[in-house]
Design a protein around this motif. Structure first.
Motif, PDB file in Angstrom:
ATOM      1  N   LEU A  92      21.326  33.476  -1.141  1.00 38.95           N
ATOM      2  CA  LEU A  92      21.123  32.463  -0.239  1.00 38.95           C
ATOM      3  C   LEU A  92      21.732  31.828  -0.026  1.00 38.95           C
ATOM      4  CD1 LEU A  92      17.255  32.586  -1.513  1.00 38.95           C
ATOM      5  CD2 LEU A  92      17.655  33.771   0.070  1.00 38.95           C
ATOM      6  N   GLY A 148      19.315  23.392   8.262  1.00 34.21           N
ATOM      7  CA  GLY A 148      18.380  23.713   9.166  1.00 34.21           C
ATOM      8  C   GLY A 148      17.132  24.422   9.419  1.00 34.21           C
ATOM      9  N   SER A 149      16.912  25.098   7.803  1.00 32.77           N
ATOM     10  CA  SER A 149      15.968  26.310   7.122  1.00 32.77           C
ATOM     11  C   SER A 149      15.306  25.024   6.386  1.00 32.77           C
ATOM     12  CB  SER A 149      16.370  26.943   7.223  1.00 32.77           C
ATOM     13  OG  SER A 149      15.094  28.087   6.743  1.00 32.77           O
ATOM     14  N   HIS A 150      13.836  24.667   6.582  1.00 29.34           N
ATOM     15  CA  HIS A 150      13.116  24.062   5.533  1.00 29.34           C
ATOM     16  C   HIS A 150      13.082  24.677   4.322  1.00 29.34           C
ATOM     17  CE1 HIS A 150      10.640  21.436   3.679  1.00 29.34           C
ATOM     18  NE2 HIS A 150       8.872  22.673   3.821  1.00 29.34           N
ATOM     19  N   TRP A 151      12.411  25.905   4.385  1.00 27.69           N
ATOM     20  CA  TRP A 151      12.111  26.496   3.273  1.00 27.69           C
ATOM     21  C   TRP A 151      13.698  27.566   2.767  1.00 27.69           C
ATOM     22  CZ3 TRP A 151       7.288  26.927   1.072  1.00 27.69           C
ATOM     23  CH2 TRP A 151       6.433  26.254   2.280  1.00 27.69           C
ATOM     24  N   LEU A 152      14.212  27.286   3.368  1.00 33.27           N
ATOM     25  CA  LEU A 152      15.516  27.582   2.789  1.00 33.27           C
ATOM     26  C   LEU A 152      16.430  27.127   1.948  1.00 33.27           C
ATOM     27  CD1 LEU A 152      18.216  30.067   2.329  1.00 33.27           C
ATOM     28  CD2 LEU A 152      19.142  29.270   4.235  1.00 33.27           C
ATOM     29  N   ARG A 154      14.340  24.671   0.122  1.00 32.04           N
ATOM     30  CA  ARG A 154      13.389  24.883  -0.682  1.00 32.04           C
ATOM     31  C   ARG A 154      13.582  26.177  -2.056  1.00 32.04           C
ATOM     32  NH1 ARG A 154       7.410  22.952   0.026  1.00 32.04           N
ATOM     33  NH2 ARG A 154       6.141  24.469  -2.150  1.00 32.04           N
ATOM     34  N   PHE A 155      13.497  27.205  -1.348  1.00 28.83           N
ATOM     35  CA  PHE A 155      13.277  28.240  -2.494  1.00 28.83           C
ATOM     36  C   PHE A 155      15.066  27.551  -2.459  1.00 28.83           C
ATOM     37  CE2 PHE A 155      11.476  30.694   0.749  1.00 28.83           C
ATOM     38  CZ  PHE A 155       9.949  30.561   0.580  1.00 28.83           C
TER      39      PHE A 155
END
Lengths: 227, 227
Positions: A92, A148-152, A154-155
DNA sequence: TTGAATAAAAAAATCGATTTTATTGAGATG
DNA sequence: CATCTCAATAAAATCGATTTTTTTATTCAA
């Protein structure tokens, strides 16, 4: 307190959540240990309701396990899970790194440089462990922040916390620390030159190195009654 | 107890958590809406403590947002976030699919076939929406189950729930449904023949198709006061 | 009319006590 | 001697009431 903005304005449940979260990551509780709620209540000087709300949030986050009518327990630590966490973290973070390099602007570069500078400063005081830990976390955050990826993100943060639970078990090792710090510096250079391929390989190595150190420390307690 | 193991034995906070989670995914609350706690208490017939614990867990899971001393609100729905969720979902699921194909044994194949069969059965009763939704979720779960990474599956599940919040906004579309179902069947075949490359491409298409449908529905409400 | 100050109302967060459930241990039974 | 039952105990979960904070409504001065 200069760095933490909203420490005293938060409500009790949020404060105890943060405190407990840090204590769990720092390994203040034994793996597999059952948490005695009233003991926690006394120890942290909080009421039952905020405490229970914090425990519920931590369970949803994965730093605690909730058993049906049997309260909360600290998750067991297993070599297999460490491998899972480290492997996924590497994947990730490499993914995020690529996107961060592609989207990062000069403001991002500045933040990376600033975070790296703070990390080097923290390195000068090896006795202040928590300062370094915070600076380290923030450096890695800054490096990926522009992906640019909030969810990435977060994980990755969640995996980082899980990984630290294991990494923190290992005793401090100056040689390893030095090697990791050299990699931090190289990562900054590669970020500025936008060398995605080299940076991915380096970040992968970086995580792999931490992983192998944590691994060596995780094995010993498990093999106690097994060999 | 064979099918539903711990439905009635769960404590109140877990029950209300599941109920609220489903209602949030199904779009029973408006995006951005502030949740009136005492209204929820009355509506779901639960006490304050279990309710608050459930809300805290949902906030940690990302289906609610907690504002400092201002309670809980349903997260806003933005096109940008949908793109983030769908894109990351595609990447993570393709990753898991590859590993699942490599590690899957015959038991996994059986479970995939069984889940697909149940999905086709559910398809015969278009009026029972929730039955199909559950079968659909379980099919995708079964497909990736053998990937070997607990944490990857956890994140994929979380993204799936987030994605469904958007997807469920769109009105049912028989043509789309038919196309998606054909893909489910093809995925099963590719799983049995372990054709990783083709399966990855197909799964990516599958998610992309759902994404574009949800996207079309997500755009309209946002452009109401904007054009 | 606007805008700040304040009082009243509503809502969220927390507390202390109660209820429910699990655990323990003593005594009975096979 | 092992196992089962059932009270006693301890712990978790929940409830109802209280405290704290925010929001709304109102007043008064500029």
């Amino acid at each position: 307190m200069t760095a933490s903005p909203s420490a005293s304005s938060d409500m009790a449940s949020s404060r105890i959540f943060e405190t407990l979260k840090q204590d769990l990551i720092r390994g203040r509780f034994a793996a597999g240990e059952k948490l005695a709620i009233s003991a926690l209540k006394d120890h942290y000087r909080v009421g039952l309701s905020p405490l229970r709300e914090a425990l519920n949030r931590l369970a949803a986050y994965g730093l605690l396990e909730q058993v049906n009518q049997r309260g909360f327990r600290v998750p067991a630590m297993e070599l297999e899970e460490l491998d899972d966490i480290a492997g996924l973290r590497a994947q990730l973070e490499c993914m995020a790194l690529t996107q961060a390099f592609q989207a990062g602007d000069s403001e991002w570069e500045s933040q990376v440089l600033a975070a790296h500078h703070r990390l080097r400063r923290a390195d000068e005081h090896p006795e202040q462990v928590e300062e370094w830990e915070q600076a380290h976390l923030r450096f890695h955050r800054a490096l990926l922040a522009s992906c640019g990826s909030h969810w990435l993100l977060r994980f990755i943060e969640q995996l980082h916390d899980q990984f630290d639970r294991y990494r923190r078990l290992a005793p401090p090792n100056p040689a390893v620390r030095k090697a990791l710090d050299r990699q931090h510096g190289e990562l900054v250079e590669l970020a500025l030159s936008r060398d995605i391929r080299a940076a991915r390989a380096l970040l992968d190595d970086h995580i792999r190195l931490s992983h192998s150190v944590a691994r060596g420390c995780c094995e010993s307690p498990a093999s106690d009654d097994d060999t």
